[in-house]
Enzyme design. Structure first.
Site, PDB file in Angstrom:
ATOM      1  CD  GLN A   1      31.974  82.535  78.217  1.00 24.60           C
ATOM      2  OE1 GLN A   1      31.777  81.332  78.064  1.00 24.60           O
ATOM      3  NE2 GLN A   1      32.332  83.315  77.195  1.00 24.60           N
TER       4      GLN A   1
ATOM      5  CE1 TYR B   1      39.427  73.149  68.762  1.00 23.85           C
ATOM      6  CE2 TYR B   1      39.995  75.478  68.670  1.00 23.85           C
ATOM      7  CZ  TYR B   1      39.049  74.475  68.636  1.00 23.85           C
ATOM      8  OH  TYR B   1      37.720  74.798  68.457  1.00 23.85           O
ATOM      9  CD  GLN B   2      43.459  78.606  68.514  1.00 24.27           C
ATOM     10  OE1 GLN B   2      42.613  78.846  67.672  1.00 24.27           O
ATOM     11  NE2 GLN B   2      43.274  78.889  69.798  1.00 24.27           N
TER      12      GLN B   2
ATOM     13  CG  ASP C   1      41.276  82.009  71.074  1.00 21.52           C
ATOM     14  OD1 ASP C   1      41.938  81.962  70.025  1.00 21.52           O
ATOM     15  OD2 ASP C   1      40.438  81.141  71.390  1.00 21.52           O
TER      16      ASP C   1
ATOM     17  CG  ASP D   1      23.167  84.608  69.180  1.00 26.89           C
ATOM     18  OD1 ASP D   1      23.671  83.793  69.968  1.00 26.89           O
ATOM     19  OD2 ASP D   1      22.267  84.316  68.367  1.00 26.89           O
ATOM     20  CB  ALA D   2      27.345  82.485  66.445  1.00 25.68           C
TER      21      ALA D   2
ATOM     22  CG  ASP E   1      37.598  78.330  68.137  1.00 27.11           C
ATOM     23  OD1 ASP E   1      37.494  77.338  68.878  1.00 27.11           O
ATOM     24  OD2 ASP E   1      38.440  79.236  68.315  1.00 27.11           O
TER      25      ASP E   1
ATOM     26  CE1 TYR F   1      41.437  72.560  74.782  1.00 24.79           C
ATOM     27  CE2 TYR F   1      40.962  71.590  72.639  1.00 24.79           C
ATOM     28  CZ  TYR F   1      41.170  72.709  73.441  1.00 24.79           C
ATOM     29  OH  TYR F   1      41.109  73.960  72.886  1.00 24.79           O
TER      30      TYR F   1
END
Length: 281
Positions: free
Chosen positions: A23, A53-54, A78, A129-130, A148, A217
């Site tokens: 990306q 959010y976190q 992050d 890869d998750a 997340d 957001y």
């Protein structure tokens, strides 16, 4: 994903812009919200409101079960979710699987107040890869899984599909919990309903939708699906592991800015239009 809408932030300076294997990664200094992280044109976080959010995505699940010990984060490159999990002294292991190493490196350089989470000795980083990671996870390994992820387009599409939820349920212990980012109730009621219906078929404990306010957001809110596996019952609405009673938790790394036990309970209050549009809630 948001036809007919636009949201503007005044850009003072572009700090980083490069294409990773997955990306486009962009960081800029905004006029009102501090530094901003953007992936493929979609805003991920700002320094000013990332706390909402976190803190919520981490503590809604972890404060709903007693003494969580093993936690998995999928995405979250992050480091902000790691920072919040580390407030829980009962946690012995924090695995994180992030597909894009550039996001991690950029966050460590430009968002050290989030990436500090990587410094915790309990954190084990897996770049990959998750879906593949969770497929190879032993059954019942984790007390909690926190997803997340970015919006369900491109490399994140598989993260909202049924096989992925089935693998996560398998990786949780009896009475284990999942917290999965689940879009905005104002914009994506159909997507929320799809995810809730899938989770209700897979998770035999409980399934709930919660939400929080994040000004930058789209629509200003973001939601979470919270699920528990069959086993010791989990009452997500009432924290059994309140953050205020955990020694040193409120001020670990930095003082909590958004989450507390009152915000936890209020996050599950849903407006009538949501219950009408998402009939399975």
């Amino acid at each position: 994903m948001w036809p007919g809408e636009a949201h503007s932030l005044a850009v003072e300076k572009i700090l980083f812009k490069e294409k990773s294997d997955y990306q486009e990664v962009l960081v800029f200094q905004s006029a009102a919200y501090g530094k901003v992280l953007v992936l493929d044109g979609i805003l991920q976080l700002t320094e000013k409101d990332e706390c909402a959010y976190q803190e919520m995505i981490a503590h809604l699940p972890l404060c709903s079960i007693k003494s969580p010990k093993k936690v998995l984060v999928l995405g979250g490159g992050d480091g902000g979710v790691l920072r919040e999990i580390s407030r829980h002294s009962s946690v012995e292991l924090i695995d994180i699987c992030e597909i894009d190493k550039m996001v991690i490196d950029v966050s460590k350089k430009f968002f050290p107040e989030l990436a500090v989470g990587f410094e915790d000795r309990r954190v084990h980083l897996h770049v990959g890869d998750a879906v593949e990671f969770i497929r190879n996870t032993p059954e019942g390994k984790y007390d909690a899984i926190i997803v997340d992820s970015s919006d369900p387009v491109g490399p994140a599409q598989e993260l909202v599909e049924r096989p992925f939820f089935e693998m996560m349920a398998r990786a949780l212990r009896p009475g284990g919990v999942l917290c999965n980012m689940a879009e905005s109730m104002w914009l994506h009621a159909h997507l929320i309903e799809d995810i809730v219906l899938v989770c209700q078929k897979i998770f035999k404990g409980s399934v709930h939708y919660a939400w929080t306010s994040v000004p930058t957001y789209p629509s200003g809110v973001i939601g979470f699906i919270l699920c528990s596996t069959e086993g010791p019952p989990v009452d997500f609405r009432n924290p059994v592991n309140p953050i205020e009673k955990l020694e040193g938790a409120v001020n670990h790394y930095r003082e909590l800015k958004f989450y507390n036990s009152e915000m936890h309970k209020d996050a599950f209050a849903l407006p009538p239009f949501v219950r009408k549009e998402v009939k399975c809630l």
